[in-house]
Design a protein around this motif. Sequence first.
Motif, short mmCIF file in Angstrom:
data_model
loop_
_atom_site.label_atom_id
_atom_site.label_comp_id
_atom_site.label_asym_id
_atom_site.label_seq_id
_atom_site.Cartn_x
_atom_site.Cartn_y
_atom_site.Cartn_z
N GLU A 90 21.70 -10.89 -21.25
CA GLU A 90 20.30 -11.53 -20.91
C GLU A 90 20.46 -12.53 -19.79
O GLU A 90 19.36 -12.82 -19.13
CB GLU A 90 19.81 -12.27 -22.17
N SER A 91 21.48 -12.95 -19.54
CA SER A 91 21.72 -14.07 -18.46
C SER A 91 21.86 -13.43 -16.85
O SER A 91 21.77 -14.06 -16.11
CB SER A 91 22.90 -15.13 -18.63
N VAL A 92 22.01 -12.20 -16.95
CA VAL A 92 22.24 -11.26 -15.77
C VAL A 92 21.22 -11.03 -14.99
O VAL A 92 20.23 -10.48 -15.57
CB VAL A 92 23.14 -10.18 -16.06
N GLY A 93 21.02 -11.45 -13.64
CA GLY A 93 19.94 -11.10 -12.71
C GLY A 93 20.46 -10.39 -11.74
O GLY A 93 19.31 -9.61 -11.04
N GLY A 94 21.43 -9.79 -11.43
CA GLY A 94 22.00 -8.81 -10.57
C GLY A 94 23.06 -8.12 -10.85
O GLY A 94 24.03 -8.79 -11.44
N ILE A 95 23.43 -6.87 -10.50
CA ILE A 95 24.58 -6.16 -10.95
C ILE A 95 25.00 -5.25 -9.42
O ILE A 95 24.41 -4.70 -9.05
CB ILE A 95 24.15 -5.14 -12.20
N ILE A 96 26.43 -5.21 -9.27
CA ILE A 96 26.79 -4.44 -8.46
C ILE A 96 28.05 -3.43 -9.00
O ILE A 96 29.04 -3.88 -9.63
CB ILE A 96 27.59 -5.35 -7.37
N TRP A 178 28.62 -8.96 -11.81
CA TRP A 178 27.29 -9.36 -12.12
C TRP A 178 27.11 -10.79 -11.87
O TRP A 178 28.26 -11.49 -11.79
CB TRP A 178 26.67 -8.78 -13.54
N GLY A 179 25.78 -11.33 -11.73
CA GLY A 179 25.79 -12.68 -11.84
C GLY A 179 24.20 -13.14 -11.78
O GLY A 179 23.43 -12.28 -12.22
N ALA A 180 23.85 -14.51 -11.81
CA ALA A 180 22.29 -14.68 -12.10
C ALA A 180 21.31 -14.21 -11.26
O ALA A 180 20.30 -13.91 -11.51
CB ALA A 180 22.17 -16.26 -12.22
N THR A 181 21.95 -13.82 -10.10
CA THR A 181 21.11 -13.15 -8.93
C THR A 181 21.80 -12.08 -8.12
O THR A 181 23.11 -12.08 -8.49
CB THR A 181 20.87 -14.14 -7.72
N PRO A 182 21.43 -11.07 -7.63
CA PRO A 182 22.03 -10.24 -6.81
C PRO A 182 23.12 -10.48 -5.71
O PRO A 182 24.16 -10.11 -5.56
CB PRO A 182 20.78 -9.34 -6.08
N ALA A 183 22.94 -11.94 -5.02
CA ALA A 183 23.74 -12.27 -4.15
C ALA A 183 24.86 -13.12 -4.81
O ALA A 183 26.02 -13.01 -4.37
CB ALA A 183 23.09 -13.68 -3.54
N LYS A 184 24.59 -13.53 -6.11
CA LYS A 184 25.98 -14.10 -6.99
C LYS A 184 26.74 -13.10 -7.46
O LYS A 184 27.87 -12.85 -7.58
CB LYS A 184 25.27 -14.90 -8.12
N ALA A 185 26.03 -11.73 -7.99
CA ALA A 185 26.74 -10.48 -7.92
C ALA A 185 27.66 -9.95 -7.01
O ALA A 185 28.82 -9.67 -7.33
CB ALA A 185 25.81 -9.63 -8.60
N LEU A 186 27.10 -10.16 -5.95
CA LEU A 186 28.07 -9.70 -4.69
C LEU A 186 29.15 -10.74 -4.62
O LEU A 186 30.18 -10.30 -4.37
CB LEU A 186 27.15 -9.90 -3.35
N GLU A 187 29.15 -11.92 -4.75
CA GLU A 187 30.17 -12.82 -4.58
C GLU A 187 31.09 -12.84 -5.76
O GLU A 187 32.62 -12.83 -5.44
CB GLU A 187 29.53 -14.26 -4.63
N ASN A 188 30.66 -12.29 -6.87
CA ASN A 188 31.61 -12.10 -7.91
C ASN A 188 32.33 -10.84 -7.85
O ASN A 188 33.57 -10.54 -8.05
CB ASN A 188 30.88 -12.12 -9.32
N ALA A 189 31.64 -9.85 -6.92
CA ALA A 189 32.33 -8.68 -6.61
C ALA A 189 33.36 -8.62 -5.93
O ALA A 189 34.31 -8.07 -6.01
CB ALA A 189 31.31 -7.51 -6.33
N LEU A 190 32.97 -9.62 -5.01
CA LEU A 190 34.20 -9.89 -3.81
C LEU A 190 35.32 -10.66 -4.45
O LEU A 190 36.52 -10.51 -4.06
CB LEU A 190 33.50 -10.62 -2.81
N VAL A 191 35.01 -11.77 -5.14
CA VAL A 191 36.15 -12.28 -6.02
C VAL A 191 36.83 -11.50 -6.75
O VAL A 191 38.10 -11.53 -7.08
CB VAL A 191 35.64 -13.38 -6.92
#
Lengths: 235, 235, 235, 235
Positions: A90-96, A178-191
């Motif tokens: 439920e905390s997820v706002g964006g997924i990659i 994933w992350g709270a937003t699509p942009a944060k999901a992207l950052e986590n995918a890069l990490v």
Amino acid sequence: MMQHSELRESVCQINKEIGRTGLAMLTWGNASGVDRDAGVVAIKPSGIDYESLQPSNIVLLSLDSGEKIDGEGRPSSDTPTHLHLYRHFESVGGIIHTHSHYGTVWAQACRKIPCFGTTHADSFYGAIPITRMLTEEEVDHDYELNTGVVIVECFADQDLNPGEIPGVVCAGHAPFAWGATPAKALENALVLEEVARMALHSLQVNPGLQAIPGYLLDKHYLRKHGENAYYGQPE
Amino acid sequence: MMQHSELRESVCQINKEIGRTGLAMLTWGNASGVDRDAGVVAIKPSGIDYESLQPSNIVLLSLDSGEKIDGEGRPSSDTPTHLHLYRHFESVGGIIHTHSHYGTVWAQACRKIPCFGTTHADSFYGAIPITRMLTEEEVDHDYELNTGVVIVECFADQDLNPGEIPGVVCAGHAPFAWGATPAKALENALVLEEVARMALHSLQVNPGLQAIPGYLLDKHYLRKHGENAYYGQPE
Amino acid sequence: MMQHSELRESVCQINKEIGRTGLAMLTWGNASGVDRDAGVVAIKPSGIDYESLQPSNIVLLSLDSGEKIDGEGRPSSDTPTHLHLYRHFESVGGIIHTHSHYGTVWAQACRKIPCFGTTHADSFYGAIPITRMLTEEEVDHDYELNTGVVIVECFADQDLNPGEIPGVVCAGHAPFAWGATPAKALENALVLEEVARMALHSLQVNPGLQAIPGYLLDKHYLRKHGENAYYGQPE
Amino acid sequence: MMQHSELRESVCQINKEIGRTGLAMLTWGNASGVDRDAGVVAIKPSGIDYESLQPSNIVLLSLDSGEKIDGEGRPSSDTPTHLHLYRHFESVGGIIHTHSHYGTVWAQACRKIPCFGTTHADSFYGAIPITRMLTEEEVDHDYELNTGVVIVECFADQDLNPGEIPGVVCAGHAPFAWGATPAKALENALVLEEVARMALHSLQVNPGLQAIPGYLLDKHYLRKHGENAYYGQPE
């Protein structure tokens, strides 16, 4: 005027970043975002290249039913996985999802990515888990949905918090982040991609390497994410 | 007019080079410089991306007290490490900390980087040392300061000269590099990254590889750095 | 008007290619060319970066005596190696020395680069040899000259033809490559780097790998270089 | 007006992509296309660099006889391989041969590339096979033709369908890839290179790794290529 134009813009831009950052070659990746108040998921259309993608191409779906609300093309073939994750995390706002090289390597190797250093600990509060391989039955019927099912099962079985461990590698397949937003999901995918690459090379230097001590993991994760976080500028 | 504008400009530019050269992705790195006559340290603000960084964003601190002299944002969370190194390594005028890939790999593997060739010997007069892992006590209280403490301890215990070995890898974490100026610190950080990469691959070709003979190390280090140096143009 | 302007232009351009192609970072490489009729060697000045290099910076030396004929700066510190190779390898018109990554890895590992495929065989007629390590005496006195001496010794001892094997890796140091012209030397340096990288990865896939059969080596080398060569366009 | 100008344009463009995508350095690769109705094969001239290549340089040959129909230069030295494949693999409309790094590594290692994940299964319906090494007789007489002969033999012996497995690695040499068009051949060459790289790294994480289950291979290959394919947009 387009419906949900802000969500479309954000999801379009993050999909373009998949290509621009090299996370995926060809069309091997897709990003989505959710507006939970409106009950709407926005996702990349299937098989479209990143450069020509426009906000108007983004497909809108009902979070509840999965039915298409707007958009001309087919949504990504991985849509049922995205929907299942939004419904259970439920905390997820964006997924990659991408077939980024080193994330995919650990997925193919069927191994979790251990936390070997503070680079990992800054974004993931422990090892990045590996799902089990899907059964023949799960692959033959509702394959993409079942990919989501085994991810949720993996987090439940190991009592992991998807808000603290924002990614997974799927056995024989590739990573999701994933992350709270699509942009944060992207950052986590890069990490995830970079720590996967660091982990392989760290084991090559020291094959007996163990995860860092728990107190160092706590320190780095919590200085960026805990209540008393002190990294970055105050918001 | 800005205070210490030359120092700010130099520190700003070297921080931008961290991004441009690929030493760090996202904001995984920071550079600082010191004006010892004025007793002022200039350092990157925390969590700001390299492209948008301006000389006016650089934070100025007192070398003695660590208190902020000028600048709007928080200084890098690694500031106490930088300050401790400036206080104990007197020949150092600039410091860079990044999570550059191969330097971090050796840090995570908890192994010193042996001197396997003249590329290494041209800039580092021997192996690049590895610190010990910090204790739970050291991590829980004044973590960033204690990162500096174990670096200084490592050089003292092994009787190493930070003017001759301008870098270190911190166990479970990442490298620090330094030099007489911020620009020289950058060059040493780039060399550390490349010799870390060469060392891994050299061991893959020849797993039993030993360090080069001492006389070859002496020759290469001293032809660039000794009293009778003859590399480059006379200054 | 500049003396030997054509030779200067060509040597300047090939030195710039060292930076542009990524064969060397910082100033870790140098190229030279010879005009045998005039008895003149043209070489990069020491410690100058590739971008700012101009034909007028190129240093001219006597092939016989090694004395400077023209040029303001010091020639590359590796000049005595280049001169020795020109004097003993008569078919050579251009020489390149760089610390290119994978060539340096094999040099550091003190291993010859076996011929594992046709990519190698198209340019090098057999394994790329490794020199012996220089003795302390050889390093302490006339080090750069002795680097040339052990290369020539290596080819003589193994009865290798420098016209057919246009490169070598020097133990604990880095590769040298050469060719009929500076441009051809650059091409051979690029091939050496890529076959060094391929050889490491080929051994990782198949640790027991042996060199290709002699008849396949003959075929590929000779279809490009023999009397009956049929690769490329007729000249 | 040029003969077969559309075929020439397409083959010229795909050859340029070989250079642009980094599949080949120098001139280590060539692409061709066939117009089966006209019985014409279009192929890169030998030894010409990709940047300067123009549609007018493309050489046209008779599919049946191999004789030149139009074009000033020599066709690629690998032309007899291309012709043999077009004659025996009837679904093939375009062929690419390059010395791309990781494909060449598996070829040199004399190992087939196992299907370790869905990235591979999306484009290749099983392992990418390795040919046997050519005999001395086959190398000495009609070498390039015999390279085609062993590829066709490899597919026949293992009962493989070149429409489903659009590529091969040739022992001691390098990969070939193909497709219904030159553009599709390029895509398959890019996929072959990336799955070759993923396979090496996957084995480094898990040396005992086995191919994915057949039901997962079926699912991924058939969702993109089978009668009921549902990936991408309807055509």
